[in-house]
Design a protein around this motif. Sequence first.
Motif, PDB file in Angstrom:
ATOM      1  N   ARG A  88       0.757  -1.220  -0.002  1.00 50.56           N
ATOM      2  CA  ARG A  88      -0.020  -0.114   0.014  1.00 50.56           C
ATOM      3  C   ARG A  88       0.980   1.170   0.100  1.00 50.56           C
ATOM      4  O   ARG A  88       1.861   1.196   0.691  1.00 50.56           O
ATOM      5  CB  ARG A  88      -1.040  -0.169   1.302  1.00 50.56           C
ATOM      6  N   ALA A  89       0.558   2.199  -0.737  1.00 45.68           N
ATOM      7  CA  ALA A  89       1.449   3.437  -1.018  1.00 45.68           C
ATOM      8  C   ALA A  89       0.505   4.696  -0.700  1.00 45.68           C
ATOM      9  O   ALA A  89      -0.703   4.564  -0.967  1.00 45.68           O
ATOM     10  CB  ALA A  89       1.894   3.620  -2.287  1.00 45.68           C
ATOM     11  N   VAL A  90       1.231   5.845  -0.309  1.00 48.22           N
ATOM     12  CA  VAL A  90       0.484   6.947  -0.510  1.00 48.22           C
ATOM     13  C   VAL A  90       0.293   7.635  -1.847  1.00 48.22           C
ATOM     14  O   VAL A  90       1.434   7.575  -2.662  1.00 48.22           O
ATOM     15  CB  VAL A  90       1.268   8.087   0.614  1.00 48.22           C
ATOM     16  N   LEU A  91      -1.008   8.171  -2.171  1.00 46.88           N
ATOM     17  CA  LEU A  91      -0.945   8.621  -3.638  1.00 46.88           C
ATOM     18  C   LEU A  91      -1.199  10.197  -3.438  1.00 46.88           C
ATOM     19  O   LEU A  91      -1.841  10.822  -3.016  1.00 46.88           O
ATOM     20  CB  LEU A  91      -2.334   7.867  -4.217  1.00 46.88           C
ATOM     21  N   ILE A  92      -0.087  10.682  -4.284  1.00 44.69           N
ATOM     22  CA  ILE A  92      -0.278  12.214  -4.505  1.00 44.69           C
ATOM     23  C   ILE A  92      -0.526  12.753  -5.988  1.00 44.69           C
ATOM     24  O   ILE A  92       0.108  12.362  -6.960  1.00 44.69           O
ATOM     25  CB  ILE A  92       1.138  12.835  -4.069  1.00 44.69           C
ATOM     26  N   ALA A  93      -1.692  13.234  -6.289  1.00 43.50           N
ATOM     27  CA  ALA A  93      -2.393  13.662  -7.385  1.00 43.50           C
ATOM     28  C   ALA A  93      -1.870  15.022  -7.609  1.00 43.50           C
ATOM     29  O   ALA A  93      -2.049  15.856  -6.941  1.00 43.50           O
ATOM     30  CB  ALA A  93      -3.705  13.710  -7.187  1.00 43.50           C
ATOM     31  N   MET A  94      -1.293  15.011  -8.804  1.00 42.15           N
ATOM     32  CA  MET A  94      -0.544  16.358  -9.233  1.00 42.15           C
ATOM     33  C   MET A  94      -1.204  17.273 -10.311  1.00 42.15           C
ATOM     34  O   MET A  94      -0.774  18.146 -10.445  1.00 42.15           O
ATOM     35  CB  MET A  94       0.968  15.934  -9.881  1.00 42.15           C
ATOM     36  N   ASP A  95      -2.459  16.645 -10.812  1.00 42.15           N
ATOM     37  CA  ASP A  95      -3.231  17.581 -11.812  1.00 42.15           C
ATOM     38  C   ASP A  95      -4.759  17.419 -11.570  1.00 42.15           C
ATOM     39  O   ASP A  95      -4.967  16.485 -10.637  1.00 42.15           O
ATOM     40  CB  ASP A  95      -2.789  17.088 -13.205  1.00 42.15           C
ATOM     41  N   ASP A  96      -5.635  18.136 -12.241  1.00 43.29           N
ATOM     42  CA  ASP A  96      -6.939  18.190 -11.841  1.00 43.29           C
ATOM     43  C   ASP A  96      -7.638  16.763 -12.172  1.00 43.29           C
ATOM     44  O   ASP A  96      -8.468  16.103 -11.274  1.00 43.29           O
ATOM     45  CB  ASP A  96      -7.678  19.458 -12.635  1.00 43.29           C
ATOM     46  N   ALA A  97      -7.343  16.280 -13.207  1.00 42.53           N
ATOM     47  CA  ALA A  97      -7.848  15.058 -13.820  1.00 42.53           C
ATOM     48  C   ALA A  97      -7.470  14.014 -12.809  1.00 42.53           C
ATOM     49  O   ALA A  97      -8.451  13.138 -12.449  1.00 42.53           O
ATOM     50  CB  ALA A  97      -7.354  14.625 -15.295  1.00 42.53           C
ATOM     51  N   SER A  98      -6.344  13.872 -12.477  1.00 48.42           N
ATOM     52  CA  SER A  98      -5.739  12.751 -11.260  1.00 48.42           C
ATOM     53  C   SER A  98      -6.692  13.001 -10.007  1.00 48.42           C
ATOM     54  O   SER A  98      -7.258  11.947  -9.583  1.00 48.42           O
ATOM     55  CB  SER A  98      -4.337  13.006 -10.956  1.00 48.42           C
ATOM     56  N   ALA A  99      -6.712  14.273  -9.576  1.00 47.74           N
ATOM     57  CA  ALA A  99      -7.548  14.379  -8.222  1.00 47.74           C
ATOM     58  C   ALA A  99      -8.736  14.063  -8.433  1.00 47.74           C
ATOM     59  O   ALA A  99      -9.687  13.385  -7.488  1.00 47.74           O
ATOM     60  CB  ALA A  99      -7.355  15.923  -7.649  1.00 47.74           C
ATOM     61  N   ILE A 100      -9.869  14.438  -9.310  1.00 49.30           N
ATOM     62  CA  ILE A 100     -10.985  14.272  -9.878  1.00 49.30           C
ATOM     63  C   ILE A 100     -11.049  12.519  -9.942  1.00 49.30           C
ATOM     64  O   ILE A 100     -11.985  12.130  -9.498  1.00 49.30           O
ATOM     65  CB  ILE A 100     -11.398  14.739 -10.994  1.00 49.30           C
ATOM     66  N   HIS A 101     -10.284  11.896 -10.683  1.00 51.01           N
ATOM     67  CA  HIS A 101     -10.532  10.596 -10.867  1.00 51.01           C
ATOM     68  C   HIS A 101     -10.179   9.644  -9.344  1.00 51.01           C
ATOM     69  O   HIS A 101     -10.876   8.934  -9.327  1.00 51.01           O
ATOM     70  CB  HIS A 101      -9.562   9.878 -11.847  1.00 51.01           C
ATOM     71  N   VAL A 102      -9.254  10.321  -8.643  1.00 49.67           N
ATOM     72  CA  VAL A 102      -9.046   9.483  -7.464  1.00 49.67           C
ATOM     73  C   VAL A 102      -9.956   9.559  -6.473  1.00 49.67           C
ATOM     74  O   VAL A 102     -10.704   8.557  -5.965  1.00 49.67           O
ATOM     75  CB  VAL A 102      -7.707   9.928  -6.835  1.00 49.67           C
ATOM     76  N   ALA A 103     -10.854  10.902  -6.412  1.00 46.92           N
ATOM     77  CA  ALA A 103     -12.102  10.980  -5.584  1.00 46.92           C
ATOM     78  C   ALA A 103     -13.136   9.980  -5.975  1.00 46.92           C
ATOM     79  O   ALA A 103     -13.783   9.678  -5.147  1.00 46.92           O
ATOM     80  CB  ALA A 103     -12.335  12.475  -5.444  1.00 46.92           C
ATOM     81  N   ALA A 104     -13.263  10.027  -7.296  1.00 43.42           N
ATOM     82  CA  ALA A 104     -14.376   9.408  -7.892  1.00 43.42           C
ATOM     83  C   ALA A 104     -14.177   7.909  -7.628  1.00 43.42           C
ATOM     84  O   ALA A 104     -15.201   7.344  -7.489  1.00 43.42           O
ATOM     85  CB  ALA A 104     -14.624   9.851  -9.299  1.00 43.42           C
TER      86      ALA A 104
END
Length: 502
Positions: A88-104
């Motif tokens: 298991r790893a910590v995930l750091i989203a660096m752009d809007d698309a990544s942050a949106i997909h990760v939350a979804a």
Amino acid sequence: MTLIRTFDAEVPALVLRLDRNPFHHGTLGAVRSLGRAGVEVHAVVEAADSPVVRSRFLRGAHLVPSGPLGARQFTELLLRVSDRIGTRAVLIAMDDASAIHVAAHGALLKDRYLLPNQPVGLPGLLADKAELAAVCARAGIGHPPSVVPRSADEAAEAVDALGLPLVAKWSRPWLLSPVSGLRSTTLVRSTAAVRALYARAECAGSRLLLQRYVPDAPRTDWFFHGYFSDTQAATGATGTTEGPRCLVGGSGLKELSWPARTGLTAKGRWQPNEEVEEAARRLVHQVGYRGILDLDFRRDEGTDSYQLLDVNPRPGAQFRLFTDVGGLDVVRAQYLDLTGQRVPHSVGRPGRVFMAENYALLSAAMSLGVRNRPGEVRRIRTTGPGAGFRQNPVTAWGVTDERPRGDRRTTAPVEGPRQAGAAGAVGRRRTVVERAGAGGRDWEVAWFAGDDPMPFLAMLRAWFGRGAVKAGRRLRPPPLLPYRTRRPAPRPREPDHAPPLL
């Protein structure tokens, strides 16, 4: 003063970026920030020759698959990467698309990655330019008057209401295709240009937002970066929390940007601004956001108020500006918080400067190309409410491959052991003790680093290579026209019996 901080770096991290910009220096900043602390860092990148792949602090790079990336392809990508990391790893989203997909898709990913406790649709709501006006109204935050036209005629009517020039934005810029030729934000100066942009809404994939232009001037562009969490252990507080609180953050002044006046921060300075910081806290309290947040403001000199222009539910590319005397930044704060460690009190460094070398060079060159010299006054005509001339002082400086195994050509480099005094070998999981004096340097550049020079060299090669290609296209001579003599050549005689037409 020397700070001694214990950093348990046992859990690996994945830095995720889906957009295909090879010059995104924020990704490199996140890799270096965590890698220097001894964390095993992986990254999802756009290409095997991306400059960030050359970093000695990167353990493995994983390529974004070519073609459109839907929900299924996104989750499959992250599950494959998780299998390769092995834990298991910590995930750091660096752009809007990544942050949106990760939350979804957080429900599918939470067993593989450590994520902020984020409401499913909140990052998409904040990143959508067309929804921001309503969010600001509920939070009591200033926002420029905006119109979302439903027809070309409404777009033309908005010009009369908002005045010229005005700012045109695509509400969901992460949906723009690289081949569309459209920019996320455009300063528009005519009704015909507004109509032309509206005609391309289908190609853009989102709605067109027209916004009143808030005039730019020195010391009017501000930004805020912060990490928000409601974890009690992170601050050592007791009692009941009243929503997320800012564990690490600060406000900054944008001194250079690219593109000029509407783009990213090419040079910024850490400058405390209570109005900007209070607006950020008010926004987070209103929507309940948790994680790293990047906000852009512009001070309206006409009303002497700060207008919120953009919200980015992830780190801004210049997040390393807000690095305290002990090396703590928003990325490290999220890592510490999600791994159950205490986030120490941040000791700020106001006055610290961050500069992206490539973009700062372009911005400075553009500023020096303005006909007005520093100290002179530029008169700009505006229309609409408050029409007339305004005066602006002008300043010059203000990889694990995701392709099928048979198609692989390169893999991510794995560096050897560290030199003495560094954070340790890549991937070594241990406790790191950091020491940083309060008298440390008060500036940082995005690309060059003495302990990690290869990304800078790779960036230069790609940057000037791309520039040479563009220059070659512009300097290419027009095609030669056929030479024509004064007396045309005699026309051949047609045969008496032409063949039948078939």
